[in-house]
Design a protein around this motif. Sequence first.
Motif, PDB file in Angstrom:
ATOM      1  N   ASN A 141       0.823  -1.213   0.000  1.00 10.63           N
ATOM      2  CA  ASN A 141       0.000   0.000   0.000  1.00 10.63           C
ATOM      3  C   ASN A 141       0.857   1.263   0.000  1.00 10.63           C
ATOM      4  OD1 ASN A 141      -2.375  -1.464  -0.082  1.00 10.63           O
ATOM      5  ND2 ASN A 141      -2.616  -1.474   2.147  1.00 10.63           N
ATOM      6  N   LEU A 142       1.950   1.250   0.741  1.00  7.28           N
ATOM      7  CA  LEU A 142       2.857   2.390   0.762  1.00  7.28           C
ATOM      8  C   LEU A 142       3.442   2.642  -0.625  1.00  7.28           C
ATOM      9  CD1 LEU A 142       4.451   4.521   2.435  1.00  7.28           C
ATOM     10  CD2 LEU A 142       6.167   2.739   2.823  1.00  7.28           C
ATOM     11  N   VAL A 143       3.849   1.590  -1.299  1.00  3.25           N
ATOM     12  CA  VAL A 143       4.389   1.722  -2.650  1.00  3.25           C
ATOM     13  C   VAL A 143       3.307   2.204  -3.610  1.00  3.25           C
ATOM     14  CG1 VAL A 143       5.414   0.457  -4.592  1.00  3.25           C
ATOM     15  CG2 VAL A 143       6.230   0.042  -2.262  1.00  3.25           C
ATOM     16  N   ARG A 144       2.096   1.657  -3.490  1.00  3.28           N
ATOM     17  CA  ARG A 144       0.981   2.087  -4.351  1.00  3.28           C
ATOM     18  C   ARG A 144       0.706   3.585  -4.195  1.00  3.28           C
ATOM     19  NH1 ARG A 144      -3.399  -2.630  -3.222  1.00  3.28           N
ATOM     20  NH2 ARG A 144      -2.520  -4.175  -4.629  1.00  3.28           N
ATOM     21  N   VAL A 145       0.695   4.063  -2.961  1.00  2.00           N
ATOM     22  CA  VAL A 145       0.442   5.487  -2.715  1.00  2.00           C
ATOM     23  C   VAL A 145       1.501   6.331  -3.424  1.00  2.00           C
ATOM     24  CG1 VAL A 145       0.513   7.270  -0.916  1.00  2.00           C
ATOM     25  CG2 VAL A 145      -0.845   5.207  -0.576  1.00  2.00           C
ATOM     26  N   GLN A 146       2.760   5.927  -3.338  1.00  2.00           N
ATOM     27  CA  GLN A 146       3.821   6.690  -3.989  1.00  2.00           C
ATOM     28  C   GLN A 146       3.672   6.675  -5.514  1.00  2.00           C
ATOM     29  OE1 GLN A 146       5.777   8.692  -2.218  1.00  2.00           O
ATOM     30  NE2 GLN A 146       4.633   7.880  -0.482  1.00  2.00           N
ATOM     31  N   VAL A 147       3.262   5.545  -6.062  1.00  2.00           N
ATOM     32  CA  VAL A 147       3.042   5.433  -7.502  1.00  2.00           C
ATOM     33  C   VAL A 147       1.875   6.319  -7.932  1.00  2.00           C
ATOM     34  CG1 VAL A 147       2.225   3.836  -9.303  1.00  2.00           C
ATOM     35  CG2 VAL A 147       4.112   3.172  -7.790  1.00  2.00           C
ATOM     36  N   LEU A 148       0.830   6.355  -7.135  1.00  2.00           N
ATOM     37  CA  LEU A 148      -0.325   7.203  -7.462  1.00  2.00           C
ATOM     38  C   LEU A 148      -0.008   8.689  -7.277  1.00  2.00           C
ATOM     39  CD1 LEU A 148      -3.188   5.096  -5.869  1.00  2.00           C
ATOM     40  CD2 LEU A 148      -2.731   5.410  -8.310  1.00  2.00           C
ATOM     41  N   ARG A 149       0.813   8.996  -6.312  1.00  2.00           N
ATOM     42  CA  ARG A 149       1.134  10.387  -5.987  1.00  2.00           C
ATOM     43  C   ARG A 149       2.088  11.018  -7.005  1.00  2.00           C
ATOM     44  NH1 ARG A 149       3.166  11.246  -0.102  1.00  2.00           N
ATOM     45  NH2 ARG A 149       0.956  10.994   0.276  1.00  2.00           N
ATOM     46  N   HIS A 150       2.992  10.222  -7.570  1.00  2.00           N
ATOM     47  CA  HIS A 150       4.042  10.768  -8.428  1.00  2.00           C
ATOM     48  C   HIS A 150       3.998  10.139  -9.830  1.00  2.00           C
ATOM     49  CE1 HIS A 150       5.807  12.633  -4.908  1.00  2.00           C
ATOM     50  NE2 HIS A 150       5.773  11.463  -4.296  1.00  2.00           N
ATOM     51  N   ALA A 151       4.005  10.986 -10.845  1.00  2.00           N
ATOM     52  CA  ALA A 151       4.050  10.498 -12.228  1.00  2.00           C
ATOM     53  C   ALA A 151       5.423   9.911 -12.550  1.00  2.00           C
ATOM     54  CB  ALA A 151       3.724  11.627 -13.195  1.00  2.00           C
ATOM     55  N   ALA A 152       6.443  10.394 -11.878  1.00  2.00           N
ATOM     56  CA  ALA A 152       7.802   9.897 -12.087  1.00  2.00           C
ATOM     57  C   ALA A 152       8.426   9.601 -10.724  1.00  2.00           C
ATOM     58  CB  ALA A 152       8.641  10.926 -12.836  1.00  2.00           C
ATOM     59  N   ILE A 153       9.074   8.454 -10.641  1.00  2.00           N
ATOM     60  CA  ILE A 153       9.742   8.035  -9.407  1.00  2.00           C
ATOM     61  C   ILE A 153      11.195   7.743  -9.744  1.00  2.00           C
ATOM     62  CG2 ILE A 153       9.891   6.241  -7.636  1.00  2.00           C
ATOM     63  CD1 ILE A 153       6.849   5.921  -7.884  1.00  2.00           C
ATOM     64  N   GLY A 154      12.093   8.283  -8.926  1.00  2.00           N
ATOM     65  CA  GLY A 154      13.514   8.007  -9.092  1.00  2.00           C
ATOM     66  C   GLY A 154      14.060   7.329  -7.856  1.00  2.00           C
ATOM     67  N   VAL A 155      14.910   6.347  -8.062  1.00  2.00           N
ATOM     68  CA  VAL A 155      15.520   5.615  -6.957  1.00  2.00           C
ATOM     69  C   VAL A 155      17.015   5.484  -7.276  1.00  2.00           C
ATOM     70  CG1 VAL A 155      15.555   3.468  -5.646  1.00  2.00           C
ATOM     71  CG2 VAL A 155      13.397   4.293  -6.604  1.00  2.00           C
ATOM     72  N   THR A 156      17.837   6.180  -6.512  1.00  2.00           N
ATOM     73  CA  THR A 156      19.284   6.120  -6.715  1.00  2.00           C
ATOM     74  C   THR A 156      19.906   5.479  -5.492  1.00  2.00           C
ATOM     75  OG1 THR A 156      19.179   8.143  -8.033  1.00  2.00           O
ATOM     76  CG2 THR A 156      21.348   7.475  -7.217  1.00  2.00           C
ATOM     77  N   LEU A 157      20.486   4.312  -5.704  1.00  2.00           N
ATOM     78  CA  LEU A 157      21.090   3.564  -4.601  1.00  2.00           C
ATOM     79  C   LEU A 157      22.554   3.927  -4.436  1.00  2.00           C
ATOM     80  CD1 LEU A 157      19.697  -0.021  -5.287  1.00  2.00           C
ATOM     81  CD2 LEU A 157      18.831   1.665  -3.680  1.00  2.00           C
ATOM     82  N   GLY A 158      22.970   4.008  -3.183  1.00  2.00           N
ATOM     83  CA  GLY A 158      24.386   4.121  -2.881  1.00  2.00           C
ATOM     84  C   GLY A 158      24.995   2.728  -2.954  1.00  2.00           C
ATOM     85  N   PRO A 159      26.265   2.593  -2.617  1.00  2.00           N
ATOM     86  CA  PRO A 159      26.906   1.273  -2.639  1.00  2.00           C
ATOM     87  C   PRO A 159      26.194   0.305  -1.690  1.00  2.00           C
ATOM     88  CG  PRO A 159      28.512   3.018  -2.219  1.00  2.00           C
ATOM     89  CD  PRO A 159      27.166   3.648  -2.178  1.00  2.00           C
ATOM     90  N   LEU A 160      26.064  -0.938  -2.137  1.00  2.00           N
ATOM     91  CA  LEU A 160      25.445  -1.977  -1.313  1.00  2.00           C
ATOM     92  C   LEU A 160      26.514  -2.637  -0.455  1.00  2.00           C
ATOM     93  CD1 LEU A 160      23.171  -3.738  -3.984  1.00  2.00           C
ATOM     94  CD2 LEU A 160      22.567  -1.868  -2.435  1.00  2.00           C
TER      95      LEU A 160
END
Length: 151
Positions: free
Chosen positions: A76-95
């Motif tokens: 549900n948290l992910v769905r809300v973010q998808v509905l709220r934003h037309a574009a989503i960016g995720v930039t990961l640091g080193p794992l």
Amino acid sequence: MDRCFAWRAAIRAAAAVLLVILGLAGCSRPPPEARLRERIAEMQQALEAREVSGFMAGVADDFAGGSGLDRTGLRNLVRVQVLRHAAIGVTLGPLDVSLHGERATVKFSVMATGGSGGLLPDSARPWTVESHWRDGDDGWQVFHAEWEPAL
């Protein structure tokens, strides 16, 4: 003539054995850490493509997160973010990956952005994440995660 025939037969047999060995090596499973990193990259790509089900494929049925969040709550948290934003960016640091047999701990930082799809995001926030994974029939899946704002 017999020597030439025997030599050719030996070369053919050696070539066949080499092909079988190479074929088996090509079918071997990548190392656990490589598969885990691949899963995380797939989840990142799914978020950026706004594909909730693709992201959730990497989340275990018994997932537990911060503040009592379960798998349904995370979806549900992910769905809300998808509905709220037309574009989503995720930039990961080193794992920072620590393997423990069929389990792993992965620590990383992430910059999450969201917006209307314009040149600049409308919102951005850095997070630190500690996640716990297990390898099973469905590949690596996160079963526990804690995250907090980095600032």
